[in-house]
Design a protein around this motif. Structure first.
Motif, mmCIF file in Angstrom:
data_model
loop_
_atom_site.group_PDB
_atom_site.id
_atom_site.type_symbol
_atom_site.label_atom_id
_atom_site.label_comp_id
_atom_site.label_asym_id
_atom_site.label_seq_id
_atom_site.Cartn_x
_atom_site.Cartn_y
_atom_site.Cartn_z
ATOM 1 N N ASP A 159 0.929 -1.311 0.029
ATOM 2 C CA ASP A 159 0.133 0.147 -0.189
ATOM 3 C C ASP A 159 0.843 1.431 0.019
ATOM 4 N N GLU A 160 1.003 2.168 -1.097
ATOM 5 C CA GLU A 160 1.712 3.257 -1.246
ATOM 6 C C GLU A 160 3.116 3.146 -0.683
ATOM 7 N N PRO A 161 4.070 2.183 -1.066
ATOM 8 C CA PRO A 161 5.211 2.032 -0.742
ATOM 9 C C PRO A 161 6.179 3.431 -1.024
ATOM 10 N N SER A 162 5.750 4.145 -1.996
ATOM 11 C CA SER A 162 6.586 5.431 -2.384
ATOM 12 C C SER A 162 6.253 6.552 -1.381
ATOM 13 N N LEU A 163 5.157 6.486 -0.739
ATOM 14 C CA LEU A 163 4.625 7.457 0.141
ATOM 15 C C LEU A 163 5.821 8.392 0.771
ATOM 16 N N GLY A 164 5.833 9.412 0.843
ATOM 17 C CA GLY A 164 6.738 10.072 1.522
ATOM 18 C C GLY A 164 8.250 10.094 1.346
ATOM 19 N N LEU A 165 8.445 9.266 0.133
ATOM 20 C CA LEU A 165 9.904 9.187 -0.235
ATOM 21 C C LEU A 165 10.393 9.948 -1.073
ATOM 22 N N SER A 166 11.700 10.297 -1.123
ATOM 23 C CA SER A 166 12.257 11.255 -2.201
ATOM 24 C C SER A 166 12.201 10.404 -3.472
ATOM 25 N N PRO A 167 12.001 11.051 -4.714
ATOM 26 C CA PRO A 167 12.185 10.592 -6.011
ATOM 27 C C PRO A 167 12.922 9.195 -6.187
ATOM 28 N N ILE A 168 14.415 9.639 -5.675
ATOM 29 C CA ILE A 168 15.425 8.525 -5.870
ATOM 30 C C ILE A 168 14.994 7.304 -5.067
ATOM 31 N N VAL A 169 14.793 7.470 -3.575
ATOM 32 C CA VAL A 169 14.588 6.494 -3.133
ATOM 33 C C VAL A 169 13.346 5.485 -3.417
ATOM 34 N N SER A 170 12.409 6.382 -3.886
ATOM 35 C CA SER A 170 11.309 5.718 -4.578
ATOM 36 C C SER A 170 11.535 4.862 -5.735
ATOM 37 N N GLN A 172 14.743 3.362 -6.113
ATOM 38 C CA GLN A 172 15.216 2.519 -5.799
ATOM 39 C C GLN A 172 13.941 1.343 -5.255
ATOM 40 N N MET A 173 13.050 1.715 -4.667
ATOM 41 C CA MET A 173 12.004 0.881 -4.046
ATOM 42 C C MET A 173 11.390 0.150 -5.055
ATOM 43 N N ALA A 175 12.770 -0.376 -8.137
ATOM 44 C CA ALA A 175 13.740 -1.565 -8.613
ATOM 45 C C ALA A 175 13.830 -2.592 -7.950
ATOM 46 N N THR A 176 13.848 -2.395 -6.621
ATOM 47 C CA THR A 176 13.986 -3.623 -5.823
ATOM 48 C C THR A 176 12.740 -4.544 -5.962
ATOM 49 N N LEU A 177 11.514 -4.032 -5.972
ATOM 50 C CA LEU A 177 10.363 -4.658 -5.935
ATOM 51 C C LEU A 177 10.578 -5.642 -7.421
ATOM 52 N N ARG A 178 10.860 -4.805 -8.446
ATOM 53 C CA ARG A 178 11.016 -5.551 -9.577
ATOM 54 C C ARG A 178 11.695 -6.872 -9.574
ATOM 55 N N GLU A 179 13.119 -6.556 -8.952
ATOM 56 C CA GLU A 179 13.729 -7.442 -8.773
ATOM 57 C C GLU A 179 13.373 -8.800 -8.147
ATOM 58 N N LEU A 180 12.792 -8.522 -7.138
ATOM 59 C CA LEU A 180 12.172 -9.458 -6.079
ATOM 60 C C LEU A 180 11.078 -10.407 -7.007
#
Lengths: 235, 292
Positions: A159-170, A172-173, A175-180
């Protein structure tokens, strides 16, 4: 694999979901988009057993999810990563992760599973003895995702894993998800406000509006449809 | 000097009993966010069960253990039948239910065992120990009280800090929904929290019964003192309950010894008032985790 058929949820008189049907396959990311109040969070909360549905079914590998309690659904391998405050701030980073290992891993496997998360997210390893309340927003998001992964789930509900994250961290998140999902064959249902970044990683996209599915299509086709973008996705 | 030492020692023994009551309140507050006004009455009831066993010829220690076990069971049953159905309702509802339970338990105990004051035996001698040539106001039984409650606090702290079960219990208390999503069987842990709390209440009941006039109401005042101790300790911390118990016990003992025993309950309420005004989160609480 997740199969959702004609799922309907009401809160009193309010229709939160109405006849929602879709499938989410192993190794693929299915993103659920839509404005605030479209029913995205309700959908995830229903799948993980926190909200009761009035009609329809959801099945995971043929087993019903609807009508089951959240702790049972978690034990089946469905990991719901709730929005925002999913970190238990009163516990340490390590305790948060250990908590994820209890339901599906044998005692001997638990330590190694936690260490794997530290390998994937070294920042968490550096802070393992610290209270989770001291983590930054990005680190908290790593922690809740790591805590979901540590149970070796088969399906992630994010649920909204990128909420409140900077664009760069978002990024990365994502990309990690895609990888997993590609590597481990994990299925994922990704709820996002940030439609652009969700569409960039997803394999399939559905758009909710007022509790109903208005479109279900390939992400690229969805992103190319200008009127749809303007109406429902806001970019 | 002799009076001072005697008051100090009796304050420690009393304080440990209050700590046991407070520990029960803390465990329940942590588990379900409820203040259990029946905490004392539940201890009273199980102590009366021990009393019945004793009058039927059962030995002291078997009766003691049976009362603790009954407390455990009673706590679990109360959580399942009276508290669980109120989950999701306003927080005051279960609190009111525990007040009702207090009245019911005292009424039932009165009708079974009678509303008369009697004596309850102590595990060890209640005569003061002799140190050098002076006899101090601290008996073998007081030593037992201190050891039993200290052991209980250590066991509870160890459970929370160093076991997986304790980690689950803490997680369920702080964040029930997230815990459920991680597969933690939150409901069972709440039941366990109540069960442990009421076993602690039974221990308090058994320890304090020989020191008081044993009737269905003998725990009422101890609940007030135990509540003061729990609030003083921050309502969520077992160590806080212990320290709160000792502070309350000593305060009560000094007021009783130097001012007069009639003022003891008022002193406890004054202490409670001061804590709530000056440091409402208690000595060991932080503002954000305080829920009640």
């Amino acid at each position: 694999m997740l199969q959702v058929e004609e799922l309907s949820v009401r809160y009193g008189q309010v229709r939160a979901l109405e006849g929602v049907s879709f499938e989410a396959r192993d190794g693929r990311i299915t993103t659920v988009l839509g404005a605030n109040g479209a029913g995205k969070t309700t959908l995830l909360r229903t799948l993980s057993g926190l909200v009761r549905n009035q009609a329809g079914t959801a099945r995971f590998d043929g087993q019903p999810l609807t009508g089951r309690r959240p702790e049972i659904i978690a034990r089946m391998g469905v990991a719901h990563v709730p929005e925002g405050r999913g970190v238990i701030a009163e516990l340490t980073v390590d305790e948060n992760l250990r908590l994820g290992t209890f339901s599906r891993l044998r005692r001997v496997e638990r330590r190694a599973a936690v260490d794997e998360v530290y390998e994937r997210f070294p920042q968490l390893g550096d802070r393992r003895r610290r209270s989770a309340s001291t983590l930054s927003g990005g680190e908290r998001q790593m922690l809740v995702i790591g805590r979901a992964l540590v149970s070796r789930p088969r399906l992630l509900l994010l649920d909204e894993p990128s909420l409140g994250l900077s664009p760069i961290v978002s990024a990365q998140m994502m990309a990690t998800l895609r990888e997993l999902t590609s590597e481990a064959g994990l299925g994922a249902v990704l709820v996002e406000q940030n439609a652009r970044s969700a569409l960039s990683v997803a394999d399939w996209a559905i758009v909710l509006n007022l509790g109903r599915i208005v479109v279900a299509d390939e992400p690229a086709r969805l992103a190319a449809d200008e009127s749809l973008r303007r109406h429902y996705l806001g970019f | 000097m002799g009076l001072f030492v005697d008051i100090l020692l009796s304050g420690v023994a009393q304080g440990m009993v209050f700590a046991a009551v407070a520990l029960g309140l803390v465990l329940i507050s942590r588990a379900t966010g409820t203040i259990n006004f029946a905490q004392g009455a539940m201890g009273m009831f199980t102590t009366f069960i021990a009393f019945s066993l004793l009058t039927h010829g059962v030995g002291y220690w078997p009766a003691f253990v049976a009362a603790l076990a009954m407390g455990f069971v009673l706590g679990a049953v109360v959580e399942r039948t009276l508290v669980r159905p109120l989950r999701g309702k306003p927080a005051l509802n279960p609190v009111i239910v525990t007040i009702g339970l207090l009245i019911v338990l005292e009424g039932v105990a009165g009708s079974i065992w009678g509303n008369v004051a009697r004596g309850f035996p102590a595990a060890f001698s209640q005569r003061g120990l002799v140190i050098g040539t002076t006899r101090v106001a601290f008996s073998h039984f007081d030593v037992f009280i201190v050891c039993a409650v200290a052991a209980l606090v250590v066991a509870i702290v160890a459970l929370f800090r160093w076991t997986d079960l304790g980690l689950r219990m803490r997680a369920a208390a702080f964040s029930p929904e997230v815990s459920q999503l991680l597969g933690v069987r939150v409901g069972r842990l709440f039941t366990l929290g109540w069960a442990l709390a009421c076993a602690a209440g039974s221990l308090a009941g058994l320890l304090v019964a020989p020191l008081s006039s044993f009737s269905p109401y003998y725990m009422d005042l101890n609940l007030v003192y135990g509540f003061t101790a729990a609030v003083l300790g921050g309502l969520l911390s077992p160590v806080g309950a212990l320290v709160g118990g000792l502070v309350t016990g000593l305060a009560i003992a000094f007021v009783g010894g130097y001012v007069g025993p009639d003022l003891q309950p008022i002193a406890a309420l004054a202490l409670l008032l001061v804590v709530l005004m000056v440091r409402p989160q208690g000595l060991f609480g932080t503002t954000e985790v305080r829920r009640v």
